[in-house]
Design a protein around this motif. Structure first.
Motif, PDB file in Angstrom:
ATOM      1  N   MET A  79       0.857  -1.178   0.000  1.00  0.00           N
ATOM      2  CA  MET A  79       0.000   0.000   0.000  1.00  0.00           C
ATOM      3  C   MET A  79       0.896   1.231   0.000  1.00  0.00           C
ATOM      4  SD  MET A  79      -2.897   1.389   2.709  1.00  0.00           S
ATOM      5  CE  MET A  79      -2.123   0.776   4.147  1.00  0.00           C
ATOM      6  N   LYS A  80       0.501   2.218  -0.762  1.00  0.00           N
ATOM      7  CA  LYS A  80       1.180   3.511  -0.767  1.00  0.00           C
ATOM      8  C   LYS A  80       0.239   4.549  -0.183  1.00  0.00           C
ATOM      9  CE  LYS A  80       4.188   2.913  -4.730  1.00  0.00           C
ATOM     10  NZ  LYS A  80       4.525   3.393  -6.079  1.00  0.00           N
ATOM     11  N   ILE A  81       0.801   5.436   0.607  1.00  0.00           N
ATOM     12  CA  ILE A  81       0.047   6.547   1.163  1.00  0.00           C
ATOM     13  C   ILE A  81       0.695   7.820   0.652  1.00  0.00           C
ATOM     14  CG2 ILE A  81      -0.726   7.729   3.250  1.00  0.00           C
ATOM     15  CD1 ILE A  81      -0.305   5.013   4.708  1.00  0.00           C
ATOM     16  N   LYS A  82      -0.112   8.651   0.011  1.00  0.00           N
ATOM     17  CA  LYS A  82       0.397   9.912  -0.521  1.00  0.00           C
ATOM     18  C   LYS A  82      -0.417  11.057   0.059  1.00  0.00           C
ATOM     19  CE  LYS A  82       1.473   7.842  -4.985  1.00  0.00           C
ATOM     20  NZ  LYS A  82       1.222   7.873  -6.429  1.00  0.00           N
ATOM     21  N   ALA A  83       0.246  12.134   0.359  1.00  0.00           N
ATOM     22  CA  ALA A  83      -0.435  13.379   0.685  1.00  0.00           C
ATOM     23  C   ALA A  83      -0.274  14.233  -0.560  1.00  0.00           C
ATOM     24  CB  ALA A  83       0.192  14.045   1.903  1.00  0.00           C
ATOM     25  N   ALA A  84      -1.344  14.399  -1.301  1.00  0.00           N
ATOM     26  CA  ALA A  84      -1.293  15.165  -2.553  1.00  0.00           C
ATOM     27  C   ALA A  84      -1.002  16.632  -2.243  1.00  0.00           C
ATOM     28  CB  ALA A  84      -2.615  15.044  -3.301  1.00  0.00           C
ATOM     29  N   GLU A  85      -0.199  17.261  -3.084  1.00  0.00           N
ATOM     30  CA  GLU A  85       0.088  18.675  -2.884  1.00  0.00           C
ATOM     31  C   GLU A  85      -1.221  19.458  -2.924  1.00  0.00           C
ATOM     32  OE1 GLU A  85       2.837  22.281  -4.628  1.00  0.00           O
ATOM     33  OE2 GLU A  85       2.859  20.358  -5.635  1.00  0.00           O
ATOM     34  N   ASN A  86      -1.494  20.184  -1.851  1.00  0.00           N
ATOM     35  CA  ASN A  86      -2.714  20.998  -1.715  1.00  0.00           C
ATOM     36  C   ASN A  86      -3.988  20.171  -1.844  1.00  0.00           C
ATOM     37  OD1 ASN A  86      -0.959  23.222  -1.565  1.00  0.00           O
ATOM     38  ND2 ASN A  86      -1.046  23.516  -3.756  1.00  0.00           N
ATOM     39  N   GLY A  87      -3.920  18.866  -1.520  1.00  0.00           N
ATOM     40  CA  GLY A  87      -5.085  18.003  -1.676  1.00  0.00           C
ATOM     41  C   GLY A  87      -5.174  16.931  -0.613  1.00  0.00           C
ATOM     42  N   PRO A  88      -5.924  15.868  -0.907  1.00  0.00           N
ATOM     43  CA  PRO A  88      -6.235  14.838   0.079  1.00  0.00           C
ATOM     44  C   PRO A  88      -5.103  13.835   0.294  1.00  0.00           C
ATOM     45  CG  PRO A  88      -7.163  14.227  -2.015  1.00  0.00           C
ATOM     46  CD  PRO A  88      -6.562  15.591  -2.203  1.00  0.00           C
ATOM     47  N   TYR A  89      -5.314  12.974   1.294  1.00  0.00           N
ATOM     48  CA  TYR A  89      -4.486  11.786   1.454  1.00  0.00           C
ATOM     49  C   TYR A  89      -4.987  10.769   0.439  1.00  0.00           C
ATOM     50  CZ  TYR A  89      -2.995  13.570   6.008  1.00  0.00           C
ATOM     51  OH  TYR A  89      -2.477  14.329   7.021  1.00  0.00           O
ATOM     52  N   LEU A  90      -4.090  10.140  -0.289  1.00  0.00           N
ATOM     53  CA  LEU A  90      -4.465   9.134  -1.277  1.00  0.00           C
ATOM     54  C   LEU A  90      -3.900   7.793  -0.836  1.00  0.00           C
ATOM     55  CD1 LEU A  90      -3.598  11.227  -4.448  1.00  0.00           C
ATOM     56  CD2 LEU A  90      -5.867  10.846  -3.473  1.00  0.00           C
ATOM     57  N   LEU A  91      -4.772   6.814  -0.653  1.00  0.00           N
ATOM     58  CA  LEU A  91      -4.359   5.471  -0.279  1.00  0.00           C
ATOM     59  C   LEU A  91      -4.446   4.602  -1.521  1.00  0.00           C
ATOM     60  CD1 LEU A  91      -6.379   5.044   3.030  1.00  0.00           C
ATOM     61  CD2 LEU A  91      -4.106   6.013   2.728  1.00  0.00           C
ATOM     62  N   GLU A  92      -3.308   4.099  -1.975  1.00  0.00           N
ATOM     63  CA  GLU A  92      -3.256   3.216  -3.139  1.00  0.00           C
ATOM     64  C   GLU A  92      -3.167   1.791  -2.618  1.00  0.00           C
ATOM     65  OE1 GLU A  92      -0.198   2.387  -6.782  1.00  0.00           O
ATOM     66  OE2 GLU A  92      -0.415   4.451  -6.095  1.00  0.00           O
ATOM     67  N   ILE A  93      -4.200   0.999  -2.893  1.00  0.00           N
ATOM     68  CA  ILE A  93      -4.343  -0.316  -2.297  1.00  0.00           C
ATOM     69  C   ILE A  93      -4.387  -1.389  -3.380  1.00  0.00           C
ATOM     70  CG2 ILE A  93      -5.833  -1.732  -0.833  1.00  0.00           C
ATOM     71  CD1 ILE A  93      -6.887   1.022   0.259  1.00  0.00           C
ATOM     72  N   THR A  94      -3.708  -2.494  -3.137  1.00  0.00           N
ATOM     73  CA  THR A  94      -3.731  -3.591  -4.104  1.00  0.00           C
ATOM     74  C   THR A  94      -4.864  -4.566  -3.797  1.00  0.00           C
ATOM     75  OG1 THR A  94      -2.065  -4.732  -2.791  1.00  0.00           O
ATOM     76  CG2 THR A  94      -1.296  -3.468  -4.671  1.00  0.00           C
ATOM     77  N   GLU A  95      -5.110  -4.838  -2.522  1.00  0.00           N
ATOM     78  CA  GLU A  95      -6.231  -5.692  -2.119  1.00  0.00           C
ATOM     79  C   GLU A  95      -6.449  -5.542  -0.623  1.00  0.00           C
ATOM     80  OE1 GLU A  95      -4.653 -10.000  -1.240  1.00  0.00           O
ATOM     81  OE2 GLU A  95      -4.055  -9.391  -3.260  1.00  0.00           O
ATOM     82  N   GLY A  96      -7.596  -5.958  -0.154  1.00  0.00           N
ATOM     83  CA  GLY A  96      -7.847  -5.884   1.277  1.00  0.00           C
ATOM     84  C   GLY A  96      -9.295  -5.620   1.609  1.00  0.00           C
ATOM     85  N   THR A  97      -9.520  -5.336   2.890  1.00  0.00           N
ATOM     86  CA  THR A  97     -10.860  -5.052   3.377  1.00  0.00           C
ATOM     87  C   THR A  97     -10.834  -3.776   4.200  1.00  0.00           C
ATOM     88  OG1 THR A  97     -10.521  -6.382   5.358  1.00  0.00           O
ATOM     89  CG2 THR A  97     -11.527  -7.493   3.478  1.00  0.00           C
ATOM     90  N   ILE A  98     -12.005  -3.217   4.406  1.00  0.00           N
ATOM     91  CA  ILE A  98     -12.155  -2.025   5.225  1.00  0.00           C
ATOM     92  C   ILE A  98     -13.382  -2.227   6.103  1.00  0.00           C
ATOM     93  CG2 ILE A  98     -13.591  -0.819   3.527  1.00  0.00           C
ATOM     94  CD1 ILE A  98     -12.165   1.782   4.331  1.00  0.00           C
ATOM     95  N   VAL A  99     -13.367  -1.669   7.308  1.00  0.00           N
ATOM     96  CA  VAL A  99     -14.529  -1.733   8.189  1.00  0.00           C
ATOM     97  C   VAL A  99     -15.236  -0.391   8.106  1.00  0.00           C
ATOM     98  CG1 VAL A  99     -15.340  -2.028  10.549  1.00  0.00           C
ATOM     99  CG2 VAL A  99     -13.413  -3.392   9.718  1.00  0.00           C
ATOM    100  N   ARG A 100     -16.502  -0.436   7.687  1.00  0.00           N
ATOM    101  CA  ARG A 100     -17.307   0.770   7.545  1.00  0.00           C
ATOM    102  C   ARG A 100     -18.629   0.545   8.250  1.00  0.00           C
ATOM    103  NH1 ARG A 100     -18.163   3.763   1.891  1.00  0.00           N
ATOM    104  NH2 ARG A 100     -16.475   2.340   1.460  1.00  0.00           N
ATOM    105  N   ASN A 101     -18.954   1.427   9.174  1.00  0.00           N
ATOM    106  CA  ASN A 101     -20.191   1.310   9.957  1.00  0.00           C
ATOM    107  C   ASN A 101     -20.291  -0.050  10.646  1.00  0.00           C
ATOM    108  OD1 ASN A 101     -21.034   3.909   9.148  1.00  0.00           O
ATOM    109  ND2 ASN A 101     -21.914   3.076   7.276  1.00  0.00           N
ATOM    110  N   GLY A 102     -19.148  -0.540  11.145  1.00  0.00           N
ATOM    111  CA  GLY A 102     -19.127  -1.800  11.869  1.00  0.00           C
ATOM    112  C   GLY A 102     -19.178  -3.047  11.015  1.00  0.00           C
TER     113      GLY A 102
END
Length: 67
Positions: free
Chosen positions: A1-24
């Motif tokens: 995974m790569k984490i980038k802080a874009a110049e004057n912009g958001p954090y960008l998470l570049e993901i190859t695969e995985g899961t995320i927990v959203r609303n439990g």
């Protein structure tokens, strides 16, 4: 995974695969790139909605690779 802080912009998470927990609930990631708010002005937090452009957010570019 790569984490980038874009110049004057958001954090960008570049993901190859995985899961995320959203609303439990665990979800399989279908996106390869996720943009997270860094300016604090998004109405869709924690995700970026482009508000950084309106509030003229300033921030440096940074890139980190997590293995």
């Amino acid at each position: 995974m790569k984490i980038k802080a874009a110049e004057n912009g958001p954090y960008l998470l570049e993901i190859t695969e995985g899961t995320i927990v959203r609303n439990g609930k665990e979800e399989i990631l279908s996106q390869k790139m996720i943009a997270l708010c860094r300016c604090g002005e998004s109405s869709n937090k924690p995700f970026c909605n482009g508000a950084h452009k309106k509030c003229e957010f300033k921030g440096d570019f940074v890139e980190v690779e997590v293995k």
